[in-house]
Design a protein around this motif. Structure first.
Motif, PDB file in Angstrom:
ATOM      1  N   LYS A 290       4.146  -1.524 -10.117  1.00  0.00           N
ATOM      2  CA  LYS A 290       4.616  -0.185 -10.472  1.00  0.00           C
ATOM      3  C   LYS A 290       5.103   0.486  -9.195  1.00  0.00           C
ATOM      4  O   LYS A 290       4.358   0.586  -8.220  1.00  0.00           O
ATOM      5  N   MET A 291       6.353   0.953  -9.216  1.00  0.00           N
ATOM      6  CA  MET A 291       6.951   1.513  -8.006  1.00  0.00           C
ATOM      7  C   MET A 291       7.909   2.632  -8.375  1.00  0.00           C
ATOM      8  O   MET A 291       8.698   2.508  -9.317  1.00  0.00           O
ATOM      9  N   ASP A 292       7.848   3.717  -7.602  1.00  0.00           N
ATOM     10  CA  ASP A 292       8.762   4.835  -7.766  1.00  0.00           C
ATOM     11  C   ASP A 292       9.978   4.594  -6.876  1.00  0.00           C
ATOM     12  O   ASP A 292       9.953   4.826  -5.670  1.00  0.00           O
ATOM     13  N   TYR A 293      11.060   4.113  -7.480  1.00  0.00           N
ATOM     14  CA  TYR A 293      12.257   3.795  -6.707  1.00  0.00           C
ATOM     15  C   TYR A 293      12.907   5.048  -6.119  1.00  0.00           C
ATOM     16  O   TYR A 293      13.642   4.966  -5.135  1.00  0.00           O
ATOM     17  N   GLY A 294      12.645   6.209  -6.715  1.00  0.00           N
ATOM     18  CA  GLY A 294      13.191   7.447  -6.177  1.00  0.00           C
ATOM     19  C   GLY A 294      12.715   7.713  -4.762  1.00  0.00           C
ATOM     20  O   GLY A 294      13.465   8.224  -3.918  1.00  0.00           O
ATOM     21  N   GLN A 295      11.465   7.363  -4.464  1.00  0.00           N
ATOM     22  CA  GLN A 295      10.932   7.555  -3.116  1.00  0.00           C
ATOM     23  C   GLN A 295      11.634   6.638  -2.123  1.00  0.00           C
ATOM     24  O   GLN A 295      11.920   7.014  -0.984  1.00  0.00           O
ATOM     25  N   MET A 296      11.941   5.428  -2.547  1.00  0.00           N
ATOM     26  CA  MET A 296      12.665   4.503  -1.676  1.00  0.00           C
ATOM     27  C   MET A 296      14.080   5.006  -1.419  1.00  0.00           C
ATOM     28  O   MET A 296      14.589   4.927  -0.288  1.00  0.00           O
ATOM     29  N   LEU A 297      14.738   5.534  -2.434  1.00  0.00           N
ATOM     30  CA  LEU A 297      16.079   6.089  -2.262  1.00  0.00           C
ATOM     31  C   LEU A 297      16.063   7.258  -1.289  1.00  0.00           C
ATOM     32  O   LEU A 297      16.963   7.401  -0.453  1.00  0.00           O
TER      33      LEU A 297
ATOM     34  N   HIS B 170      11.381  -0.268   3.910  1.00  0.00           N
ATOM     35  CA  HIS B 170      10.623   0.756   3.181  1.00  0.00           C
ATOM     36  C   HIS B 170       9.301   0.138   2.771  1.00  0.00           C
ATOM     37  O   HIS B 170       9.275  -0.900   2.093  1.00  0.00           O
ATOM     38  N   ARG B 171       8.209   0.755   3.163  1.00  0.00           N
ATOM     39  CA  ARG B 171       6.887   0.182   2.897  1.00  0.00           C
ATOM     40  C   ARG B 171       6.440   0.513   1.470  1.00  0.00           C
ATOM     41  O   ARG B 171       6.432   1.673   1.058  1.00  0.00           O
ATOM     42  N   PHE B 172       6.038  -0.532   0.767  1.00  0.00           N
ATOM     43  CA  PHE B 172       5.623  -0.397  -0.630  1.00  0.00           C
ATOM     44  C   PHE B 172       4.509   0.638  -0.791  1.00  0.00           C
ATOM     45  O   PHE B 172       4.436   1.340  -1.802  1.00  0.00           O
ATOM     46  N   ALA B 173       3.652   0.760   0.208  1.00  0.00           N
ATOM     47  CA  ALA B 173       2.549   1.716   0.131  1.00  0.00           C
ATOM     48  C   ALA B 173       3.042   3.141  -0.080  1.00  0.00           C
ATOM     49  O   ALA B 173       2.329   3.979  -0.650  1.00  0.00           O
ATOM     50  N   ASP B 174       4.280   3.437   0.340  1.00  0.00           N
ATOM     51  CA  ASP B 174       4.815   4.794   0.249  1.00  0.00           C
ATOM     52  C   ASP B 174       5.394   5.116  -1.126  1.00  0.00           C
ATOM     53  O   ASP B 174       5.724   6.283  -1.395  1.00  0.00           O
ATOM     54  N   SER B 175       5.527   4.125  -1.990  1.00  0.00           N
ATOM     55  CA  SER B 175       6.100   4.391  -3.314  1.00  0.00           C
ATOM     56  C   SER B 175       5.358   3.663  -4.431  1.00  0.00           C
ATOM     57  O   SER B 175       5.776   3.731  -5.593  1.00  0.00           O
ATOM     58  N   CYS B 176       4.256   3.006  -4.097  1.00  0.00           N
ATOM     59  CA  CYS B 176       3.457   2.314  -5.113  1.00  0.00           C
ATOM     60  C   CYS B 176       2.806   3.345  -6.034  1.00  0.00           C
ATOM     61  O   CYS B 176       2.310   4.377  -5.587  1.00  0.00           O
TER      62      CYS B 176
ATOM     63  N   HIS C 205      -2.493  -1.954  -3.161  1.00  0.00           N
ATOM     64  CA  HIS C 205      -1.196  -1.684  -3.772  1.00  0.00           C
ATOM     65  C   HIS C 205      -0.806  -2.889  -4.622  1.00  0.00           C
ATOM     66  O   HIS C 205      -0.456  -3.943  -4.102  1.00  0.00           O
ATOM     67  N   TYR C 206      -0.859  -2.715  -5.939  1.00  0.00           N
ATOM     68  CA  TYR C 206      -0.722  -3.844  -6.866  1.00  0.00           C
ATOM     69  C   TYR C 206       0.708  -4.363  -6.900  1.00  0.00           C
ATOM     70  O   TYR C 206       1.648  -3.635  -7.217  1.00  0.00           O
ATOM     71  N   TRP C 207       0.864  -5.632  -6.586  1.00  0.00           N
ATOM     72  CA  TRP C 207       2.137  -6.352  -6.702  1.00  0.00           C
ATOM     73  C   TRP C 207       1.790  -7.829  -6.861  1.00  0.00           C
ATOM     74  O   TRP C 207       1.001  -8.387  -6.105  1.00  0.00           O
TER      75      TRP C 207
END
Length: 430
Positions: free
Chosen positions: A147-154, A258-264, A272-274
């Motif tokens: 589960k990831m918020d792609y908006g944060q990565m953008l 972009h670190r997954f921890a920042d948008s997980c 951080h589940y992946w």
């Protein structure tokens, strides 16, 4: 005249503007050969997961929940069940609002060849992508659970004034050879990238971890088009993002991690589940995790739901309450349409329309849809594929030597059973 203030780069309004100007492409054309016979008749993203979902539902749901509603799904290998699932379960978007999930099968639009690599799969749909007119392009793998918020990565991509951003996470160093491994500077700008290295470099200060690419990329659209054309014209390229595009770009352009921890979404105790469910063992383990009292993957979250197609079925039913013939399930997930008839299910996951007949025992197993399990059957540590008919008295996962004569047994002792292995062909090519 009063002018409207420009939203800052951390505000929800700013992120919403970015997601509305983004098209997501989900690369869903791969077989996933390490899943053995589980992908003989379906692409890996179409493999069922978690009792009622398909693997591709996770990146699709992440797009929906992130506010990205223009999505292309790039297909190639045995895509029928994947296409059928998307048509049935993802047709609720409204074209009038310029939102869609479009299927992009390999069509030889540019030349008479199928997709040759991940970059080529996007390049061959360049004309369609240009018509969509995005400002940013988000490229996703269709075969991971997270589960990831792609908006944060953008938002990070724009704040960094990046040309390309690569999502990353730390993985154990012994597993890193299966990934693209990167090194970054103090600002998370990528300064080194090696695709599936035999000797992966650890992250500074921790020799047990490596920084790995998740196969999730954000590009400025015009920059992406330029680089895909350049790569397509390179006769020495394998036309792959990891092998060719990223190594070429990092010394010439602004490429950031972009670190997954920042948008997980829904992290549990800092975890951080992946999951890459690319092998039978990994697939079994990820499903089995869901039977825990509090699993790391929260499927009960109404704020970030996982959407899917689910046919209308009656509730699961448990019948008979005799001493040696009691229908029950313990630490198990049981989906709609299932009938547990005088049998016992422990630490297992049953997809829809599964029937378990009297005096049978199912333990630590993943049972895919429309499986019929006869009487006096014992199944332990197994994955039973869709449509199998298990005859009375059969034992699976009890004696691996016997299992290997007919079925596939993994390195960790998980037995995979498919209809073809049982001589029950449900796919007839002629």
């Amino acid at each position: 005249m009063q002018h409207e203030s420009k939203p800052d780069s951390t505000s929800p309004r700013f992120v919403s503007a970015l997601t509305k100007n983004t098209v997501a492409l989900i690369l869903a054309g791969g077989r996933g050969s390490r899943l053995k016979s589980l992908t003989d008749w379906r692409a890996k993203p179409a493999v069922p997961f978690g009792g009622k979902f398909r693997i591709i539902d996770f990146p699709l749901s992440n797009c929906m929940n992130s506010g990205i509603r223009r999505i292309g799904v790039v297909t190639q290998y045995k895509a029928h069940s994947l296409i059928q699932h998307i048509q049935r379960g993802w047709g609720f978007l409204r074209g009038e609002f310029n939102e869609f999930v479009e299927l992009l099968p390999a069509q030889q639009r540019i030349e008479e060849e199928w997709y040759k690599g991940t970059a080529d799969a996007v390049f061959q749909n360049l004309d369609i992508l240009r018509v969509m007119g995005p400002e940013y392009v988000l490229i996703l793998a269709g075969d991971h659970i997270y589960k990831m918020d792609y908006g944060q990565m953008l938002a990070v991509h724009v704040r960094n004034k990046a040309d390309m951003t690569v999502a990353c996470l730390n993985v154990p160093i012994q597993d890193a050879s299966a990934f693209g491994v990167m090194g970054v500077d103090e600002n998370d700008r990528i300064i080194q990238f090696r695709e599936k290295p035999a000797d992966p470099d650890p992250v500074p200060g921790d020799p047990t971890q490596a920084m790995a690419s998740m196969g999730i990329y954000v590009f400025n659209a015009a920059f992406l088009y330029e680089q895909l054309i350049r790569d397509a014209d390179d006769p020495d390229s394998t036309h792959d993002f990891g092998h060719d595009i990223i190594p070429y770009l990092i010394s010439k352009y602004r490429v950031f991690a972009h670190r997954f921890a920042d948008s997980c979404v829904n992290s549990t105790d800092g975890r951080h589940y992946w999951r890459d469910v690319g092998t039978i063992d990994a697939y079994w383990e990820a499903n089995m995790e869901l039977t825990k009292v509090v699993p790391d993957l929260n499927m009960y979250d109404r704020d970030w739901p996982i959407w899917t197609y689910q046919e209308q079925l009656p509730p699961a039913k448990f019948v008979f309450d005799e001493e040696d013939r009691r229908g029950k399930a313990v630490d198990a997930l049981v989906s709609g349409g299932c009938i547990i008839s005088g049998s016992c299910v422990k630490r297992s996951l049953l997809f829809s329309d599964v029937r378990v007949n009297s005096y049978s025992l199912i333990e630590d197993s993943v049972i895919l849809p429309k499986v019929d399990i006869g009487r006096y059957v014992t199944i332990r540590r197994a994955v039973i594929d869709k449509g199998c008919n298990i005859p009375d008295g059969m034992q699976i996962g009890v004696n691996h030597d016997e299992d290997r004569k007919r079925f596939y047994v993994s390195e960790k002792g998980i037995t995979l059973v498919t209809p073809d292995m049982m001589g029950q062909s449900i796919h007839q090519a002629r």
